[in-house]
Design a protein around this motif. Structure first.
Motif, PDB file in Angstrom:
ATOM      1  N   THR A 274       0.851  -1.184   0.000  1.00 41.05           N
ATOM      2  CA  THR A 274       0.000   0.000   0.000  1.00 41.05           C
ATOM      3  C   THR A 274       0.890   1.239   0.000  1.00 41.05           C
ATOM      4  OG1 THR A 274      -1.722  -1.197   1.218  1.00 41.05           O
ATOM      5  CG2 THR A 274      -1.847   1.206   1.211  1.00 41.05           C
ATOM      6  N   ASP A 332      -1.430  -1.167  -4.130  1.00 43.91           N
ATOM      7  CA  ASP A 332      -2.703  -0.597  -3.676  1.00 43.91           C
ATOM      8  C   ASP A 332      -2.456   0.878  -3.362  1.00 43.91           C
ATOM      9  OD1 ASP A 332      -5.224  -0.116  -2.764  1.00 43.91           O
ATOM     10  OD2 ASP A 332      -5.017  -1.234  -0.892  1.00 43.91           O
ATOM     11  N   GLU A 334      -3.292   4.394  -1.962  1.00 42.06           N
ATOM     12  CA  GLU A 334      -4.129   4.887  -0.872  1.00 42.06           C
ATOM     13  C   GLU A 334      -4.445   6.362  -1.083  1.00 42.06           C
ATOM     14  OE1 GLU A 334      -4.148   4.227   3.906  1.00 42.06           O
ATOM     15  OE2 GLU A 334      -2.299   5.009   3.042  1.00 42.06           O
TER      16      GLU A 334
END
Length: 380
Positions: A274, A332, A334
Protein backbone atom coordinates in the motif's frame (compact mmCIF):
# COMPACT_ATOMS: atom_id res chain seq x y z
CA UNK A 1 -26.16 -66.91 2.91
CA UNK A 2 -23.77 -67.31 -0.02
CA UNK A 3 -21.90 -64.18 -1.03
CA UNK A 4 -21.80 -62.96 -4.64
CA UNK A 5 -18.17 -61.98 -5.18
CA UNK A 6 -18.99 -60.51 -8.57
CA UNK A 7 -21.49 -58.13 -6.97
CA UNK A 8 -19.01 -57.24 -4.20
CA UNK A 9 -16.45 -56.09 -6.79
CA UNK A 10 -19.16 -54.64 -9.04
CA UNK A 11 -18.20 -56.62 -12.16
CA UNK A 12 -20.08 -58.89 -14.58
CA UNK A 13 -19.82 -62.65 -14.27
CA UNK A 14 -17.93 -62.77 -17.56
CA UNK A 15 -15.50 -60.01 -16.49
CA UNK A 16 -11.89 -60.41 -17.63
CA UNK A 17 -8.93 -60.62 -15.24
CA UNK A 18 -7.99 -57.02 -16.07
CA UNK A 19 -11.52 -55.80 -15.29
CA UNK A 20 -11.47 -57.67 -11.97
CA UNK A 21 -8.05 -56.23 -11.10
CA UNK A 22 -9.11 -52.66 -11.97
CA UNK A 23 -12.29 -52.98 -9.90
CA UNK A 24 -10.34 -54.28 -6.90
CA UNK A 25 -7.68 -51.55 -7.10
CA UNK A 26 -10.35 -48.85 -7.26
CA UNK A 27 -12.15 -50.21 -4.19
CA UNK A 28 -8.90 -50.88 -2.31
CA UNK A 29 -7.83 -47.25 -2.70
CA UNK A 30 -11.12 -46.13 -1.13
CA UNK A 31 -11.32 -48.72 1.64
CA UNK A 32 -7.71 -49.39 2.68
CA UNK A 33 -7.28 -49.09 6.50
CA UNK A 34 -4.43 -46.58 6.03
CA UNK A 35 -6.89 -44.26 4.26
CA UNK A 36 -10.11 -45.04 6.15
CA UNK A 37 -9.64 -46.60 9.62
CA UNK A 38 -13.39 -46.91 10.32
CA UNK A 39 -14.11 -50.50 11.57
CA UNK A 40 -17.07 -50.89 9.22
CA UNK A 41 -14.92 -49.85 6.28
CA UNK A 42 -12.18 -52.28 7.32
CA UNK A 43 -14.74 -55.13 7.28
CA UNK A 44 -15.80 -54.03 3.81
CA UNK A 45 -12.13 -53.95 2.71
CA UNK A 46 -11.71 -57.52 3.98
CA UNK A 47 -14.77 -58.62 2.02
CA UNK A 48 -13.50 -56.95 -1.17
CA UNK A 49 -10.07 -58.58 -0.72
CA UNK A 50 -11.67 -62.01 -0.31
CA UNK A 51 -13.70 -61.46 -3.47
CA UNK A 52 -10.58 -60.55 -5.40
CA UNK A 53 -8.68 -63.53 -4.00
CA UNK A 54 -11.35 -65.87 -5.34
CA UNK A 55 -12.05 -64.24 -8.71
CA UNK A 56 -8.41 -63.57 -9.59
CA UNK A 57 -7.51 -67.24 -9.13
CA UNK A 58 -8.59 -69.40 -12.06
CA UNK A 59 -9.27 -72.55 -9.99
CA UNK A 60 -11.05 -70.75 -7.14
CA UNK A 61 -13.19 -68.80 -9.59
CA UNK A 62 -14.18 -72.00 -11.40
CA UNK A 63 -15.17 -73.62 -8.10
CA UNK A 64 -17.17 -70.53 -7.08
CA UNK A 65 -19.00 -70.55 -10.42
CA UNK A 66 -19.98 -74.16 -9.63
CA UNK A 67 -21.54 -73.08 -6.32
CA UNK A 68 -18.76 -73.49 -3.74
CA UNK A 69 -17.41 -70.62 -1.59
CA UNK A 70 -13.86 -71.01 -0.18
CA UNK A 71 -14.52 -68.51 2.62
CA UNK A 72 -18.02 -69.60 3.65
CA UNK A 73 -18.42 -71.71 6.84
CA UNK A 74 -19.16 -75.26 5.74
CA UNK A 75 -18.20 -74.39 2.16
CA UNK A 76 -15.45 -75.92 0.12
CA UNK A 77 -14.75 -78.50 -2.52
CA UNK A 78 -16.74 -81.68 -2.57
CA UNK A 79 -15.28 -85.13 -2.48
CA UNK A 80 -17.11 -87.88 -4.34
CA UNK A 81 -16.43 -91.51 -5.08
CA UNK A 82 -12.91 -92.33 -6.03
CA UNK A 83 -11.60 -89.13 -4.45
CA UNK A 84 -12.95 -86.85 -7.20
CA UNK A 85 -15.21 -83.82 -6.79
CA UNK A 86 -17.44 -81.91 -9.15
CA UNK A 87 -16.41 -81.69 -12.81
CA UNK A 88 -13.91 -84.51 -12.27
CA UNK A 89 -11.36 -82.53 -10.27
CA UNK A 90 -9.23 -84.56 -7.84
CA UNK A 91 -10.22 -83.96 -4.23
CA UNK A 92 -6.68 -82.80 -3.34
CA UNK A 93 -6.73 -80.22 -6.14
CA UNK A 94 -10.10 -78.92 -4.96
CA UNK A 95 -8.84 -78.50 -1.41
CA UNK A 96 -5.66 -76.85 -2.66
CA UNK A 97 -7.69 -74.43 -4.76
CA UNK A 98 -9.87 -73.59 -1.74
CA UNK A 99 -7.41 -73.55 1.13
CA UNK A 100 -3.93 -73.48 -0.36
CA UNK A 101 -3.12 -76.85 1.25
CA UNK A 102 -3.79 -80.55 0.91
CA UNK A 103 -6.92 -82.54 1.68
CA UNK A 104 -7.16 -83.66 5.26
CA UNK A 105 -3.77 -82.20 6.14
CA UNK A 106 -4.75 -78.58 6.65
CA UNK A 107 -2.32 -75.73 6.09
CA UNK A 108 0.89 -75.05 7.88
CA UNK A 109 0.65 -72.65 10.80
CA UNK A 110 -0.13 -69.10 9.82
CA UNK A 111 2.70 -66.67 9.95
CA UNK A 112 2.49 -65.27 13.46
CA UNK A 113 4.61 -62.27 12.45
CA UNK A 114 2.39 -59.45 11.20
CA UNK A 115 3.28 -56.04 9.85
CA UNK A 116 2.92 -53.10 12.21
CA UNK A 117 0.46 -50.24 11.81
CA UNK A 118 1.29 -47.18 9.79
CA UNK A 119 1.44 -43.86 11.65
CA UNK A 120 0.22 -40.43 10.55
CA UNK A 121 2.16 -37.50 12.02
CA UNK A 122 1.36 -33.81 11.49
CA UNK A 123 4.38 -31.53 11.24
CA UNK A 124 4.09 -27.73 11.24
CA UNK A 125 6.51 -25.74 9.07
CA UNK A 126 7.13 -22.08 8.30
CA UNK A 127 6.81 -20.83 4.72
CA UNK A 128 10.59 -20.64 4.29
CA UNK A 129 10.93 -24.25 5.46
CA UNK A 130 8.40 -25.49 2.92
CA UNK A 131 9.98 -23.35 0.21
CA UNK A 132 13.60 -24.47 0.63
CA UNK A 133 13.33 -27.73 2.58
CA UNK A 134 14.51 -28.46 6.12
CA UNK A 135 15.69 -31.24 8.42
CA UNK A 136 13.41 -31.69 11.42
CA UNK A 137 13.41 -33.83 14.57
CA UNK A 138 9.92 -35.39 14.78
CA UNK A 139 8.77 -36.99 18.06
CA UNK A 140 5.77 -39.32 18.21
CA UNK A 141 4.48 -42.35 20.19
CA UNK A 142 4.92 -45.73 18.51
CA UNK A 143 5.49 -49.44 19.15
CA UNK A 144 9.11 -50.59 19.20
CA UNK A 145 10.74 -54.00 19.55
CA UNK A 146 10.82 -55.26 23.13
CA UNK A 147 14.46 -55.14 24.22
CA UNK A 148 13.95 -57.87 26.83
CA UNK A 149 12.62 -60.66 24.59
CA UNK A 150 13.66 -59.25 21.19
CA UNK A 151 10.15 -59.70 19.84
CA UNK A 152 9.65 -63.32 20.93
CA UNK A 153 7.14 -62.45 23.64
CA UNK A 154 8.49 -65.10 26.01
CA UNK A 155 10.21 -64.68 29.37
CA UNK A 156 13.98 -64.99 29.47
CA UNK A 157 15.11 -68.60 29.16
CA UNK A 158 11.73 -69.84 27.87
CA UNK A 159 10.36 -70.46 24.39
CA UNK A 160 7.07 -70.88 22.63
CA UNK A 161 5.50 -74.34 22.76
CA UNK A 162 3.72 -76.20 20.01
CA UNK A 163 -0.05 -75.91 20.32
CA UNK A 164 -1.48 -79.25 21.46
CA UNK A 165 -4.86 -78.60 19.83
CA UNK A 166 -3.68 -78.13 16.24
CA UNK A 167 -0.28 -79.82 16.64
CA UNK A 168 1.47 -76.74 15.30
CA UNK A 169 -0.53 -76.47 12.06
CA UNK A 170 -2.37 -73.31 13.15
CA UNK A 171 -5.69 -74.68 11.87
CA UNK A 172 -8.23 -77.31 12.79
CA UNK A 173 -10.24 -79.27 10.23
CA UNK A 174 -13.77 -80.60 10.24
CA UNK A 175 -15.53 -82.97 7.80
CA UNK A 176 -19.25 -82.40 7.18
CA UNK A 177 -21.76 -83.70 4.68
CA UNK A 178 -23.57 -81.50 2.16
CA UNK A 179 -25.50 -81.93 -1.06
CA UNK A 180 -22.10 -82.10 -2.80
CA UNK A 181 -20.94 -84.95 -0.59
CA UNK A 182 -18.30 -84.86 2.13
CA UNK A 183 -16.79 -81.41 2.64
CA UNK A 184 -13.71 -80.62 4.68
CA UNK A 185 -13.46 -77.14 6.18
CA UNK A 186 -10.59 -75.56 8.04
CA UNK A 187 -10.52 -72.62 10.43
CA UNK A 188 -7.87 -70.94 12.59
CA UNK A 189 -7.10 -72.85 15.75
CA UNK A 190 -9.03 -71.17 18.62
CA UNK A 191 -6.31 -71.98 21.15
CA UNK A 192 -3.32 -70.44 19.37
CA UNK A 193 -5.23 -68.06 17.07
CA UNK A 194 -3.69 -69.70 14.04
CA UNK A 195 -0.08 -69.24 15.14
CA UNK A 196 0.71 -72.89 15.80
CA UNK A 197 2.47 -72.07 19.05
CA UNK A 198 1.46 -70.76 22.47
CA UNK A 199 3.27 -68.75 25.14
CA UNK A 200 3.13 -70.34 28.59
CA UNK A 201 5.49 -67.85 30.27
CA UNK A 202 5.10 -64.40 28.69
CA UNK A 203 7.68 -61.63 28.86
CA UNK A 204 6.98 -59.34 31.83
CA UNK A 205 7.87 -56.16 29.89
CA UNK A 206 5.68 -56.65 26.80
CA UNK A 207 3.10 -59.14 28.17
CA UNK A 208 3.88 -61.55 25.35
CA UNK A 209 3.29 -59.09 22.50
CA UNK A 210 6.96 -58.74 21.55
CA UNK A 211 6.79 -54.94 21.46
CA UNK A 212 6.39 -52.00 23.82
CA UNK A 213 5.13 -48.45 23.32
CA UNK A 214 7.34 -45.43 23.78
CA UNK A 215 8.05 -42.00 22.32
CA UNK A 216 10.72 -41.93 19.66
CA UNK A 217 12.40 -39.12 17.74
CA UNK A 218 13.23 -39.37 14.05
CA UNK A 219 15.35 -36.93 12.05
CA UNK A 220 13.36 -36.26 8.88
CA UNK A 221 14.48 -34.52 5.70
CA UNK A 222 11.66 -32.38 4.28
CA UNK A 223 12.16 -31.72 0.55
CA UNK A 224 11.92 -28.22 -0.88
CA UNK A 225 8.61 -27.21 -2.43
CA UNK A 226 6.16 -29.13 -0.21
CA UNK A 227 2.76 -27.50 0.31
CA UNK A 228 0.16 -27.45 3.04
CA UNK A 229 -1.46 -30.89 3.05
CA UNK A 230 1.42 -32.70 1.33
CA UNK A 231 1.99 -36.23 2.66
CA UNK A 232 5.46 -37.77 2.78
CA UNK A 233 5.77 -41.54 3.20
CA UNK A 234 8.65 -42.94 5.23
CA UNK A 235 8.57 -46.63 4.38
CA UNK A 236 9.39 -49.03 7.20
CA UNK A 237 9.57 -46.33 9.90
CA UNK A 238 6.20 -46.96 11.59
CA UNK A 239 5.17 -49.32 14.38
CA UNK A 240 6.88 -52.66 14.88
CA UNK A 241 4.41 -55.48 14.23
CA UNK A 242 3.26 -57.96 16.93
CA UNK A 243 5.82 -60.65 17.78
CA UNK A 244 8.61 -58.62 16.21
CA UNK A 245 6.89 -58.21 12.84
CA UNK A 246 8.13 -55.73 10.21
CA UNK A 247 7.46 -52.05 10.70
CA UNK A 248 4.62 -50.17 9.10
CA UNK A 249 5.13 -46.79 7.45
CA UNK A 250 5.06 -43.19 8.64
CA UNK A 251 2.99 -40.64 6.74
CA UNK A 252 4.06 -37.07 7.47
CA UNK A 253 1.30 -34.52 6.81
CA UNK A 254 2.70 -31.05 6.18
CA UNK A 255 0.91 -28.14 7.87
CA UNK A 256 2.19 -24.75 6.67
CA UNK A 257 1.87 -21.95 9.19
CA UNK A 258 0.32 -18.70 7.90
CA UNK A 259 2.86 -16.06 6.86
CA UNK A 260 2.31 -12.45 8.01
CA UNK A 261 2.94 -11.03 4.51
CA UNK A 262 2.94 -13.69 1.78
CA UNK A 263 0.08 -15.80 0.51
CA UNK A 264 1.16 -18.93 -1.32
CA UNK A 265 -0.63 -20.01 -4.51
CA UNK A 266 1.09 -23.08 -5.87
CA UNK A 267 4.77 -22.17 -6.12
CA UNK A 268 4.09 -18.42 -6.50
CA UNK A 269 3.97 -15.94 -3.62
CA UNK A 270 1.55 -13.00 -3.53
CA UNK A 271 1.42 -9.90 -1.38
CA UNK A 272 0.12 -6.32 -1.47
CA UNK A 273 2.03 -3.09 -0.95
CA UNK A 274 0.00 0.00 0.00
CA UNK A 275 1.52 3.30 -1.13
CA UNK A 276 0.31 6.91 -0.79
CA UNK A 277 -1.16 8.68 -3.80
CA UNK A 278 1.87 10.96 -4.10
CA UNK A 279 4.29 8.02 -4.28
CA UNK A 280 2.18 6.40 -6.98
CA UNK A 281 2.14 9.63 -8.97
CA UNK A 282 5.79 10.62 -8.55
CA UNK A 283 7.38 7.16 -8.25
CA UNK A 284 9.38 5.84 -5.33
CA UNK A 285 11.72 3.09 -4.13
CA UNK A 286 11.01 0.72 -1.28
CA UNK A 287 13.05 -1.86 0.60
CA UNK A 288 11.27 -5.19 0.76
CA UNK A 289 11.95 -8.38 2.75
CA UNK A 290 11.67 -11.48 0.51
CA UNK A 291 12.45 -15.11 1.41
CA UNK A 292 15.93 -14.47 -0.02
CA UNK A 293 16.65 -11.35 1.98
CA UNK A 294 16.09 -7.61 1.68
CA UNK A 295 15.60 -6.23 -1.85
CA UNK A 296 14.74 -2.84 -3.31
CA UNK A 297 11.78 -2.41 -5.62
CA UNK A 298 11.11 0.62 -7.82
CA UNK A 299 7.65 2.10 -8.26
CA UNK A 300 7.37 3.82 -11.64
CA UNK A 301 5.79 7.32 -11.76
CA UNK A 302 2.10 7.12 -12.59
CA UNK A 303 1.54 3.64 -11.14
CA UNK A 304 -2.15 2.80 -10.81
CA UNK A 305 -3.82 0.83 -8.08
CA UNK A 306 -3.94 -2.87 -9.03
CA UNK A 307 -0.63 -2.84 -10.87
CA UNK A 308 1.43 -5.99 -10.22
CA UNK A 309 5.21 -6.01 -9.84
CA UNK A 310 6.67 -9.45 -10.59
CA UNK A 311 9.99 -10.62 -9.17
CA UNK A 312 10.87 -13.78 -11.15
CA UNK A 313 12.32 -16.70 -9.23
CA UNK A 314 11.52 -15.33 -5.77
CA UNK A 315 8.78 -17.85 -4.98
CA UNK A 316 9.10 -21.38 -3.58
CA UNK A 317 11.08 -24.17 -5.19
CA UNK A 318 9.28 -26.55 -7.52
CA UNK A 319 8.81 -29.94 -5.89
CA UNK A 320 10.79 -32.75 -7.58
CA UNK A 321 12.38 -30.53 -10.23
CA UNK A 322 14.53 -27.43 -10.63
CA UNK A 323 13.40 -23.82 -10.66
CA UNK A 324 11.23 -21.60 -8.51
CA UNK A 325 7.97 -19.74 -8.71
CA UNK A 326 7.62 -15.95 -8.80
CA UNK A 327 6.88 -13.25 -6.24
CA UNK A 328 4.00 -11.00 -7.27
CA UNK A 329 3.46 -7.67 -5.51
CA UNK A 330 0.15 -5.92 -6.10
CA UNK A 331 0.14 -2.15 -5.66
CA UNK A 332 -2.70 -0.60 -3.68
CA UNK A 333 -2.81 3.22 -4.01
CA UNK A 334 -4.13 4.89 -0.87
CA UNK A 335 -6.16 8.05 -1.32
CA UNK A 336 -6.01 10.47 1.66
CA UNK A 337 -9.35 10.65 3.48
CA UNK A 338 -8.65 13.69 5.67
CA UNK A 339 -6.90 16.88 4.50
CA UNK A 340 -6.12 20.04 6.42
CA UNK A 341 -6.85 23.43 4.85
CA UNK A 342 -3.39 23.93 3.39
CA UNK A 343 -3.32 20.42 1.88
CA UNK A 344 -6.79 20.85 0.41
CA UNK A 345 -5.82 24.20 -1.19
CA UNK A 346 -2.67 22.72 -2.68
CA UNK A 347 -4.62 19.76 -4.06
CA UNK A 348 -7.25 22.06 -5.60
CA UNK A 349 -4.49 24.12 -7.19
CA UNK A 350 -2.97 20.92 -8.57
CA UNK A 351 -6.35 19.92 -10.04
CA UNK A 352 -6.73 23.36 -11.69
CA UNK A 353 -3.27 23.06 -13.24
CA UNK A 354 -4.22 19.69 -14.73
CA UNK A 355 -7.68 20.82 -15.77
CA UNK A 356 -9.24 18.32 -13.43
CA UNK A 357 -11.11 20.71 -11.16
CA UNK A 358 -14.37 19.67 -12.87
CA UNK A 359 -13.59 16.19 -14.24
CA UNK A 360 -16.24 14.75 -16.60
CA UNK A 361 -15.45 11.17 -15.55
CA UNK A 362 -15.07 8.23 -17.91
CA UNK A 363 -17.61 5.44 -18.00
CA UNK A 364 -17.09 2.00 -19.49
CA UNK A 365 -18.97 -1.31 -19.37
CA UNK A 366 -18.45 -3.17 -16.12
CA UNK A 367 -16.91 -6.63 -16.19
CA UNK A 368 -19.88 -8.16 -14.37
CA UNK A 369 -19.93 -11.60 -12.82
CA UNK A 370 -18.84 -14.96 -14.26
CA UNK A 371 -22.23 -15.74 -15.81
CA UNK A 372 -22.46 -12.28 -17.37
CA UNK A 373 -19.08 -12.73 -19.02
CA UNK A 374 -20.05 -16.21 -20.28
CA UNK A 375 -23.30 -14.80 -21.69
CA UNK A 376 -21.43 -12.04 -23.49
CA UNK A 377 -18.97 -14.57 -24.92
CA UNK A 378 -21.68 -16.75 -26.46
CA UNK A 379 -23.85 -13.88 -27.74
CA UNK A 380 -21.12 -12.07 -29.65
Amino acid sequence: MARDYYAILGVRRDASKDEIKKAYRRLARELHPDVNPDPATQERFKEVTQAYEVLSDENKRRMFDMGADPFAPGGGGAGGPGGFGAAGFPFDDLMSAFFGGQAGGGRSARDRVRRGRSIKVRIELDLAETAFGVTKDVTFPTAVLCATCQGEGTAKGTHRKTCDMCQGRGEVSQVTRSFLGQVMTTRPCPQCSGQGTVITDPCADCAGEGRVREKVTRKVQIPAGVEDGTQIQLAGEGEVGPNGGPRGDIFLEIVQRPHPIFERRGDDLHCTITVPMTAAALGASFTFDTLDGTEEIDLRPGTNSGHVITLPGRGTRHLDHHGRGDLMIQVDVETPAKLDEEQENLLRKFAELRGEDQPPGKFSPGRGGLFSRLRDTFTR
